[in-house]
Design a protein around this motif. Sequence first.
Motif, PDB file in Angstrom:
ATOM      1  N   ASP A 293      74.056  27.594  70.367  1.00 24.19           N
ATOM      2  CA  ASP A 293      75.163  28.096  71.174  1.00 24.19           C
ATOM      3  C   ASP A 293      76.048  26.944  71.635  1.00 24.19           C
ATOM      4  O   ASP A 293      75.650  26.154  72.486  1.00 24.19           O
ATOM      5  N   PRO A 294      77.260  26.835  71.095  1.00 28.79           N
ATOM      6  CA  PRO A 294      78.143  25.744  71.516  1.00 28.79           C
ATOM      7  C   PRO A 294      78.621  25.902  72.953  1.00 28.79           C
ATOM      8  O   PRO A 294      79.184  24.984  73.527  1.00 28.79           O
TER       9      PRO A 294
ATOM     10  N   PRO B 150      76.555  23.224  77.025  1.00 31.87           N
ATOM     11  CA  PRO B 150      76.703  21.773  76.875  1.00 31.87           C
ATOM     12  C   PRO B 150      75.472  21.053  77.422  1.00 31.87           C
ATOM     13  O   PRO B 150      75.052  21.374  78.527  1.00 31.87           O
TER      14      PRO B 150
ATOM     15  N   THR C 276      74.982  21.089  73.303  1.00 29.63           N
ATOM     16  CA  THR C 276      74.563  22.169  72.418  1.00 29.63           C
ATOM     17  C   THR C 276      73.058  22.129  72.153  1.00 29.63           C
ATOM     18  O   THR C 276      72.495  21.068  71.905  1.00 29.63           O
TER      19      THR C 276
ATOM     20  N   LEU D 267      71.480  19.458  64.531  1.00 32.58           N
ATOM     21  CA  LEU D 267      72.772  20.054  64.884  1.00 32.58           C
ATOM     22  C   LEU D 267      73.776  19.981  63.740  1.00 32.58           C
ATOM     23  O   LEU D 267      74.620  20.864  63.596  1.00 32.58           O
TER      24      LEU D 267
ATOM     25  N   ARG E 262      74.230  25.323  62.554  1.00 27.95           N
ATOM     26  CA  ARG E 262      75.008  25.465  63.789  1.00 27.95           C
ATOM     27  C   ARG E 262      74.754  26.750  64.551  1.00 27.95           C
ATOM     28  O   ARG E 262      75.144  26.880  65.700  1.00 27.95           O
TER      29      ARG E 262
END
Length: 121
Positions: A64-65, A68, A70, A113, A117
């Motif tokens: 989940d971008p 923060p 990620t 990562l 993604r």
Amino acid sequence: MTRDSSGERVFYFVAIRTPDLPGVHFGLMAGHRTAAGRLEGQLMSNVHHGSDLAPGFRILDGGDPGLPPTVPVFGYYVGPAARITSTVGGRTVQAHQVAWSENPDVVLFWFGLDDVRAPVG
């Protein structure tokens, strides 16, 4: 493991006790170990029905971008798992994996990562 602005990226199992999930006794936490050695959880995932020790893939989460930094795609598998892979953009990507020290039938895995993604299952 990897490092980012929050410290060393770690995955660890946590106990769960809830009457609504009688077959679920643990979840898997993605988080960080700070420079002081303290664990800080970021995203916890667990089985929502059945048994947490049923054979096969039990959890697939992360990527989940909006979190923060990620959180990598991660999960666990119950049973013999010599190699865990995913196909991304037509290429096969191998997960990092390690058997849980408390139950070697449970295999924790995560993807880099740059390789995966978003959850693929």
